[in-house]
Every structure is written in C-alpha cells, then in structure tokens.
Motif scaffolding. Structure first.
Motif, mmCIF file in Angstrom:
data_model
loop_
_atom_site.group_PDB
_atom_site.id
_atom_site.type_symbol
_atom_site.label_atom_id
_atom_site.label_comp_id
_atom_site.label_asym_id
_atom_site.label_seq_id
_atom_site.Cartn_x
_atom_site.Cartn_y
_atom_site.Cartn_z
ATOM 1 N N ARG A 94 77.585 128.555 52.243
ATOM 2 C CA ARG A 94 77.888 127.215 51.702
ATOM 3 C C ARG A 94 77.380 127.095 50.266
ATOM 4 O O ARG A 94 78.065 126.524 49.397
ATOM 5 N N LEU A 95 76.199 127.661 49.994
ATOM 6 C CA LEU A 95 75.664 127.599 48.622
ATOM 7 C C LEU A 95 76.576 128.361 47.655
ATOM 8 O O LEU A 95 76.699 128.004 46.486
ATOM 9 N N THR A 96 77.257 129.383 48.166
ATOM 10 C CA THR A 96 78.204 130.137 47.327
ATOM 11 C C THR A 96 79.379 129.241 46.933
ATOM 12 O O THR A 96 79.760 129.179 45.753
ATOM 13 N N THR A 97 79.932 128.522 47.886
ATOM 14 C CA THR A 97 81.063 127.638 47.531
ATOM 15 C C THR A 97 80.577 126.454 46.700
ATOM 16 O O THR A 97 81.291 125.969 45.823
ATOM 17 N N GLU A 98 79.339 126.024 46.938
ATOM 18 C CA GLU A 98 78.775 124.964 46.107
ATOM 19 C C GLU A 98 78.632 125.426 44.651
ATOM 20 O O GLU A 98 78.917 124.675 43.719
ATOM 21 N N ALA A 99 78.196 126.683 44.479
ATOM 22 C CA ALA A 99 78.063 127.229 43.107
ATOM 23 C C ALA A 99 79.410 127.141 42.397
ATOM 24 O O ALA A 99 79.495 126.748 41.227
ATOM 25 N N LEU A 100 80.460 127.470 43.136
ATOM 26 C CA LEU A 100 81.791 127.470 42.503
ATOM 27 C C LEU A 100 82.378 126.063 42.380
ATOM 28 O O LEU A 100 83.299 125.837 41.615
ATOM 29 N N ARG A 101 81.821 125.124 43.095
ATOM 30 C CA ARG A 101 82.238 123.719 42.925
ATOM 31 C C ARG A 101 81.608 123.127 41.660
ATOM 32 O O ARG A 101 82.273 122.451 40.880
ATOM 33 N N VAL A 102 80.309 123.431 41.449
ATOM 34 C CA VAL A 102 79.614 122.774 40.327
ATOM 35 C C VAL A 102 79.881 123.446 38.981
ATOM 36 O O VAL A 102 79.693 122.835 37.937
ATOM 37 N N VAL A 103 80.320 124.712 39.011
ATOM 38 C CA VAL A 103 80.535 125.403 37.734
ATOM 39 C C VAL A 103 81.867 124.956 37.124
ATOM 40 O O VAL A 103 82.836 124.678 37.822
ATOM 41 N N LYS A 104 81.858 124.829 35.779
ATOM 42 C CA LYS A 104 83.075 124.381 35.082
ATOM 43 C C LYS A 104 84.158 125.459 35.137
ATOM 44 O O LYS A 104 83.808 126.649 35.192
ATOM 45 N N PRO A 105 85.424 125.095 35.029
ATOM 46 C CA PRO A 105 86.452 126.130 34.897
ATOM 47 C C PRO A 105 86.117 127.000 33.684
ATOM 48 O O PRO A 105 85.749 126.484 32.628
ATOM 49 N N GLY A 106 86.182 128.314 33.856
ATOM 50 C CA GLY A 106 85.819 129.226 32.762
ATOM 51 C C GLY A 106 84.318 129.512 32.693
ATOM 52 O O GLY A 106 83.877 130.362 31.924
ATOM 53 N N GLY A 107 83.534 128.786 33.540
ATOM 54 C CA GLY A 107 82.083 129.017 33.567
ATOM 55 C C GLY A 107 81.745 130.285 34.356
ATOM 56 O O GLY A 107 82.632 130.926 34.938
ATOM 57 N N TYR A 108 80.470 130.628 34.378
ATOM 58 C CA TYR A 108 80.041 131.924 34.916
ATOM 59 C C TYR A 108 79.167 131.759 36.155
ATOM 60 O O TYR A 108 78.404 130.807 36.249
ATOM 61 N N ILE A 109 79.273 132.740 37.067
ATOM 62 C CA ILE A 109 78.319 132.781 38.196
ATOM 63 C C ILE A 109 77.701 134.181 38.282
ATOM 64 O O ILE A 109 78.370 135.178 37.979
ATOM 65 N N ALA A 110 76.444 134.233 38.666
ATOM 66 C CA ALA A 110 75.788 135.509 39.000
ATOM 67 C C ALA A 110 74.927 135.223 40.220
ATOM 68 O O ALA A 110 73.899 134.546 40.125
ATOM 69 N N LEU A 111 75.403 135.685 41.374
ATOM 70 C CA LEU A 111 74.740 135.368 42.642
ATOM 71 C C LEU A 111 74.297 136.668 43.306
ATOM 72 O O LEU A 111 75.094 137.604 43.449
#
Ligand SMILES: C[S@@+](CC[C@H](N)C(=O)[O-])C[C@H]1O[C@@H](n2cnc3c(N)ncnc32)[C@H](O)[C@@H]1O
Length: 281
Positions: free
Chosen positions: A157-174
């Motif tokens: 769930r935290l993974t999908t939350e990360a992708l909900r809060v990040v802006k389009p074009g923003g970055y994730i490193a999990l």
C-alpha cells in the motif's frame, strides 16, 4: 495517542525514544535498530554522519543530485532522522514520515541540529500504510530499509501511496528486501521470534536485544514480480523503471505494461535488497 502498528522492536525503540532525556542517549540505546552497523557508544552526530554518507551515494547513483535543490522529497520511514538531516540540506523541502510519532519528534531534533529545519515537515503514518499528503504533491519519494520492516500488505500500500503523492514526471526510489537462500532458515526463525515477542515480559525483553531483533524484524520479503504486478493491477504505469540490485545478483526477469523492466547493478546494494527507481507518468 495513535496506536503504533508496527513490529515490536520498533514499538519498544519508540517507547525508549520517548523516555530518554537527550538524543545522544536515544542513539546509544536505539541507534542500532535503524542502522545495524552502528554500535552502542555513538553520539547523534556520528550516527547522522552514516546517513550523510549514504544520502550522498544514493543521490549520485539515482542521478538525483541535479534536481534535488529545486525539488521536494517525501521520505517513507525516516526513523529518528539518520538520513533526513542530509536530505534537508540537499532538497528544497522534505516531508519525513514514519509509523512512530516518537521517532518523528526525534527526527525534528536531529534535523534541528544537523540539517535545515526550515525545510522539514513531518507526517505521521498513523495506520501504517496511508500517507497524509495530497495527490501529485511532491517531486520525489525515497524509502530506505523500511518496506521490509512492516507487513507485506502495508509495504504494498505504501508503494501505491508513493505513486499517488508523487507529481507526474516526479521520481521514486523505493528499497525492498527479497529472498536469499538463507531465508530457508531465517523466515521460520523470524516467525518464531515475532511470536515470542508477544509473550508478556519475556517478549519485551527479547525485543530489545540486537540478535533477537535481527532475526525477527525483517517482517516481509517482496520480490519485484509482486510489486510490479500490484502496479499493473492498480493501472499505475512508470516511465523508465529500473530495478537496481546487488552486483551480479539480478532479480528474475519482470515486465510492466508488456515491456521487460531494465535491471542494473548497484555497487552499494545489500545482497538481499533491490530498489525500484522510476519516474511517474
Ligand atoms: C530500519 S529503520 C530505517 C530508518 C531510516 N530510513 C534510516 O535508514 O535510518 C525503519 C523505520 O521504518 C519505520 N516503519 C516501520 N513500519 C512502517 C510503516 N508501516 N510505515 C511507516 N514507517 C514504518 C520504523 O518506525 C523505523 O523508523
């Protein structure tokens, strides 16, 4: 007070973080639960230096150094701010999140001493999986040695939350923990240890010892297939996803939206870890 939904050593460390008079005592008493390399004779300053060094390495390896000064980052599982202090010096703003409110208090103290406190905001993940931040609100999401320490369902769930809060074009490193051969022994032993932690008095004692905690605190293993299958099922697509892994230890081939996801060695990755690094669409 909000219920702490986490495994027992975190709860015990949170309670000790609340009870100790100063941050150096907190680090000596609980620092090793955040970074197993650290001993029992540390100062907060030395503890934060381990985080400073790691932040430099990861920003370099993820190629985030250039965008950081103009960007906001949300850290999932900040603990007492070992890496948060450096993040506040490198990014324009930082939202530190954790399931434990006592750790967030200590995180503010750590950043006040070693980072840029005006750049910091903290958000409590009270239920262990929902991030109280608006959709598309941050430029980057970073999480290190956290998603292995909660229930698999919370990590997903935290993974999908990360992708909900990040802006389009923003970055994730999990960062996640996956299976290694030693898990044949470690997984059942960890299950037994987590069961022992529930025994009154004995469990509380056990949960404060390093050897017991090492056995029981890795509460889940998630391989890339499971995480990417969830993203596909949630209709989340990624730009340039890459799986970073311990050198020479690629993960099983995995695809997203019909394309094979690239894999790359990460020189500093632990043998049992992998990272999902990507841009949001
Ligand atoms: C090993 S520590 C790592 C802290 C920090 N990332 C570091 O490297 O020093 C793991 C942290 O994850 C937090 N945590 C555990 N389960 C969590 C959850 N479900 N949601 C948010 N944080 C969680 C713990 O409270 C703890 O602070």
């Amino acid at each position: 007070m909000a219920l702490r939904r986490q495994i027992i050593p975190w709860r015990a460390a949170g309670t000790r973080a609340e009870m100790r008079r100063n941050a150096d005592e907190v680090v000596r008493d609980t620092g090793w639960v955040f970074n197993n390399q650290t001993g029992s004779s540390l100062t907060l300053e030395e503890f934060v230096q381990t985080g400073d060094a790691e932040v430099e390495i990861y920003l370099d390896r993820f190629q985030w150094s250039e965008m950081a000064p103009q960007s906001s980052v949300l850290e999932i599982g900040s603990g007492i701010g070992r890496m948060t202090a450096a993040l506040t010096r490198r990014f324009a703003s930082v939202i530190a999140t954790d399931v434990d409110a006592a750790f967030l208090e200590r995180c503010r103290e750590t950043v006040a001493r070693f980072g840029t406190v005006s750049a910091l905001r903290t958000v409590h993940i009270a239920d262990g999986s929902s991030i109280n931040a608006a959709d598309d609100s941050v430029d980057a999401v970073f999480s290190y040695i956290t998603l292995q320490h909660c229930k698999a369902s919370d990590a997903l769930r935290l993974t999908t939350e990360a992708l909900r809060v990040v802006k389009p074009g923003g970055y994730i490193a999990l960062n996640y923990r996956t299976w290694v051969p030693a898990d044949i022994i470690l997984v059942p032993a960890g299950g037994v240890m987590r069961w022992l932690w529930r025994i009154p008095v004995v469990g509380q004692r056990l949960s404060q010892w390093r050897w017991s905690t090492r056995l029981g605190w890795q509460a889940n293993r998630l391989d890339p297939r499971r995480v990417l299958a969830l993203l596909e099922a949630s209709n989340i697509s990624l730009k340039d996803p890459v799986i970073l892994h311990h050198p020479g230890r690629p993960q099983r081939s995995v695809s997203l939206d019909g394309a094979v996801v690239r894999q790359r060695d990460l020189d500093v990755a632990n043998k049992s870890h992998w990272w999902l690094v990507a841009q949001a669409h």
